[in-house]
Design an enzyme around this catalytic site. Structure first.
Site, mmCIF file in Angstrom:
data_model
loop_
_atom_site.group_PDB
_atom_site.id
_atom_site.type_symbol
_atom_site.label_atom_id
_atom_site.label_comp_id
_atom_site.label_asym_id
_atom_site.label_seq_id
_atom_site.Cartn_x
_atom_site.Cartn_y
_atom_site.Cartn_z
ATOM 1 N N GLU A 1 8.943 -21.600 7.452
ATOM 2 C CA GLU A 1 9.177 -20.714 8.593
ATOM 3 C C GLU A 1 10.227 -21.285 9.551
ATOM 4 O O GLU A 1 10.808 -20.554 10.349
ATOM 5 C CB GLU A 1 7.879 -20.444 9.347
ATOM 6 C CG GLU A 1 7.333 -21.619 10.114
ATOM 7 C CD GLU A 1 6.116 -21.224 10.940
ATOM 8 O OE1 GLU A 1 6.142 -21.476 12.154
ATOM 9 O OE2 GLU A 1 5.155 -20.659 10.374
ATOM 10 N N GLU B 1 0.805 -1.219 0.000
ATOM 11 C CA GLU B 1 0.000 0.000 0.000
ATOM 12 C C GLU B 1 0.842 1.275 0.000
ATOM 13 O O GLU B 1 0.314 2.370 -0.259
ATOM 14 C CB GLU B 1 -0.931 0.008 1.216
ATOM 15 C CG GLU B 1 -2.034 -1.035 1.178
ATOM 16 C CD GLU B 1 -3.063 -0.766 0.101
ATOM 17 O OE1 GLU B 1 -3.145 0.388 -0.378
ATOM 18 O OE2 GLU B 1 -3.780 -1.707 -0.283
#
Length: 319
Positions: free
Chosen positions: A126, A95
């Site tokens: 992960e 954004e």
């Protein structure tokens, strides 16, 4: 430094002890609740997140000031996360260019599992500490840069290793977790801990933990951009005009800032190539786009400075 050991039982116990992994007895019967009652239960749980974030505001503010200093020196901001944390980070980073016209390389997210993890789970990544270290090296992170590691547990090996490597390279490091006393906090220069407690669905950290992470990253990116002059008053004056909705918003923004009617605002934007700050300076100073751009360049891109009159007072059209 690591929170894992060669003893699987100890590692299991360490994970099981985390608040984000606990099963809250208050939610033990949610599978038998009606839809409205379950919605109310989740809403009540979510309502506790802002208070948890509020308790971490001093640490957030200190970290943000440090981030601003690095970016002012020409550095870049990198978020690092896995699973939900990585995707929340990706959303925040994505954004920044349309909202603040940041260069594409200024704010980016590094996800465990790479692009394949953007839309879904990539199992096992992960836990790969070497990949976390390599990801930071691949970004050529250096002393001017910032790396924000995000992990609800505060122990994700990919994230911890990335932060550790970034700090070794001299970068500013921030650790954002939803537990207390975490490994990530120990590895990072700035520790932000937002303990939100057990989730409504035990262990599902996309819930309260994900919300807390979104709140924190909203603050980090938005306040940083405010401090860098990419917001004037409360207007996103560096917004990119990419569609008709944003074109209308830009006209209103220029009109509200300058007091000019929307017809004049639209004409100025057209001449300015839809650059909002340029259009504002054109109207306020009564100059063309080229002169407005020069004034903004001399002001370091900060609209408030570009609008200052010779006495240093912001605003006011030049006759």
């Amino acid at each position: 430094m690591s929170d894992t050991t060669d003893d699987p039982d100890r590692a299991h116990a360490a994970l099981a002890s985390l608040a984000t992994e606990q099963a809250d007895p208050r939610y033990a019967s949610i599978d038998r609740l009606g839809t409205l009652e379950l919605a109310r239960t989740m809403n009540e749980a979510d309502a506790t997140v802002p208070a948890a974030v509020a308790r971490a505001l001093p640490e957030l503010a200190e970290a943000i000031d440090a981030v601003v200093a690095r970016l002012e020196a020409g550095g870049r901001l990198r978020y690092v996360g896995a699973g939900t944390a990585g995707r929340v980070a990706l959303m925040d980073a994505a954004e920044c260019p349309p909202t603040f016209s940041t260069p594409p390389d200024l704010v980016k997210a590094i996800l465990a599992g790479g692009r394949a993890a953007e839309g879904g789970a990539v199992e096992g990544t992960e836990d790969d500490a070497d990949s976390g270290k390599a990801a930071v090296a691949a970004e050529d992170v250096g002393p001017d840069d910032v790396v924000v590691g995000i992990a609800a547990s505060g122990r994700t090996p990919f994230v911890v290793a990335a932060v550790r490597e970034a700090r070794r390279r001299g970068a500013l490091t921030v650790g954002l977790s939803c537990n207390t006393g975490t490994v990530l906090s120990r590895e990072a220069e700035h520790a932000i801990e937002i303990p939100v407690g057990p989730e409504v669905v035990a262990g599902s950290t996309r819930l309260k933990s994900g919300t807390a992470q979104k709140f924190a990253l909203n603050m980090i990116s938005t306040i940083t951009m405010v401090k860098l002059g990419r917001v004037y008053r409360n207007h996103m004056v560096d917004m990119r005009v990419l569609n008709s909705k944003l074109a209308d918003r830009a006209v209103r923004m220029v009109s509200e800032i300058t007091g000019a009617d929307e017809g004049i605002a639209e004409a100025a934007l057209d001449e300015a190539g839809n650059r909002i700050k340029t259009a504002v300076v054109m109207i306020e100073h009564g100059v063309d786009a080229k002169s407005a751009d020069l004034a903004l360049d001399e002001a370091g891109g900060r609209l408030a400075r570009a609008l200052a009159d010779p006495r240093g007072e912001a605003g006011g059209a030049i006759a």
